[in-house]
Scaffold this active site. Structure first.
Site, PDB file in Angstrom:
ATOM      1  CG  ASP A  46      -1.778   1.238   1.317  1.00 30.61           C
ATOM      2  OD1 ASP A  46      -2.948   1.145   0.916  1.00 30.61           O
ATOM      3  OD2 ASP A  46      -1.291   2.299   1.770  1.00 30.61           O
ATOM      4  CE1 TYR A  51       0.746   8.032   2.500  1.00 26.65           C
ATOM      5  CE2 TYR A  51       1.242   5.771   1.886  1.00 26.65           C
ATOM      6  CZ  TYR A  51       0.438   6.687   2.520  1.00 26.65           C
ATOM      7  OH  TYR A  51      -0.678   6.242   3.186  1.00 26.65           O
ATOM      8  CE  LYS A  76      -3.698   4.819   0.969  1.00 26.90           C
ATOM      9  NZ  LYS A  76      -2.247   4.559   0.943  1.00 26.90           N
ATOM     10  CG  HIS A 109      -4.601   9.841   0.540  1.00 25.16           C
ATOM     11  ND1 HIS A 109      -3.261   9.817   0.265  1.00 25.16           N
ATOM     12  CD2 HIS A 109      -4.712   9.381   1.802  1.00 25.16           C
ATOM     13  CE1 HIS A 109      -2.597   9.376   1.313  1.00 25.16           C
ATOM     14  NE2 HIS A 109      -3.460   9.107   2.269  1.00 25.16           N
TER      15      HIS A 109
END
Length: 274
Positions: A46, A51, A76, A109
């Protein structure tokens, strides 16, 4: 390592019940962490655009030698990319960073309600699903109110909602809503970023089973039916976190853990984050 059970989503796609998260792991370290996880037996990874480590995930996947159809990859869409056309563009960029021609699960998200774009965003995700570019679509951090609006005004029920969920924030209202509508519950921050691992209730149950506090909390999630994505960059903990399928908490253990719910978040409130 015992085989990780799979959860069947509402469109028939299956996802491993325990996967590997890479939140707050920089791109360079992500490759080694994901490689270790894959070697240990994880098959679900994931990540997310925000990120900044989709490229690192892609490197680890490419070098693993594991057939693509044995892997489950989630990423996401970030808040700034919401909206119909922007979503399609952001998805192309995410695939390029991952080095993949499709993902298994694509999530919004955050609902970012003040922007009021998640309905248009969802319609773009429905197109990605119809085009076979993702095997399932879902959301993250949506409350029952956000979900109800999505159900009322669009055509596809989310396969999954990934929410902050741990013993101090048990999200019963959301879990009940998900169960009624066939939406899988996935827990991010399943260990409350470690904040609960010295709690006396948890350490006592862990000692009784000869397990670590982290394994005890992850087992609680598994028995509730949650999907979990614990994160670690430490090889020993990566191994420990997946070794939770060969013991069982008693009903008394589960009741004691249920009593830890305090409604305490470690992350933002979905109604106010934009």
């Amino acid at each position: 390592m015992d085989t990780v059970p799979r959860i069947t989503l509402n469109n028939g796609v299956t996802i491993p019940q325990l996967g590997f998260g890479v939140f707050q792991v920089d791109d360079a370290r992500t490759t080694d962490a994901v490689a270790t996880a894959l070697e240990t037996g994880y098959r679900s990874i994931d990540t997310a655009a925000v990120y900044g480590n989709e490229t690192g995930v892609g490197r680890a996947l490419a070098s693993s030698g594991i057939p693509r159809d044995e892997l489950f990859v989630t990423t996401k869409l970030w808040n700034d990319d919401q909206g119909y056309d922007a979503t399609l563009t952001a998805f192309d960029a995410a695939l390029a960073r991952l080095g993949l021609d499709r993902v298994d699960l694509y999530l919004i998200h955050w609902p970012t309600p003040a922007r009021d774009r998640y309905l248009d965003t969802w319609r773009a995700m429905e197109k990605l699903l119809a085009d076979g570019r993702t095997r399932a679509i879902g959301v993250s951090n949506f409350t029952p109110a956000h979900l109800q609006r999505l159900l009322d005004e669009t055509g596809v029920v989310p396969a999954l909602n990934q929410i902050e969920l741990h013993p101090a924030l048990q999200q019963r209202e959301s879990r009940d809503f998900h169960a009624r509508h066939g939406i899988a519950t996935e827990a991010w921050s399943p260990l409350a970023q470690g904040a609960l691992l010295k709690d006396e209730v948890i350490t006592t149950i862990a000692a009784r089973h000869g397990r670590s506090p982290a394994q005890t909390v992850l087992r609680w999630h598994i028995q509730l039916g949650n999907i979990v994505i614990p994160k670690s960059v430490t090889p020993a903990r990566i191994r420990e976190n997946i070794e939770v399928f060969d013991f069982e908490l008693s009903s008394g253990d589960m009741e004691a853990l249920a009593g830890l719910d305090r409604g305490e978040r470690t992350g933002p409130d979905p109604d106010t984050l934009n």
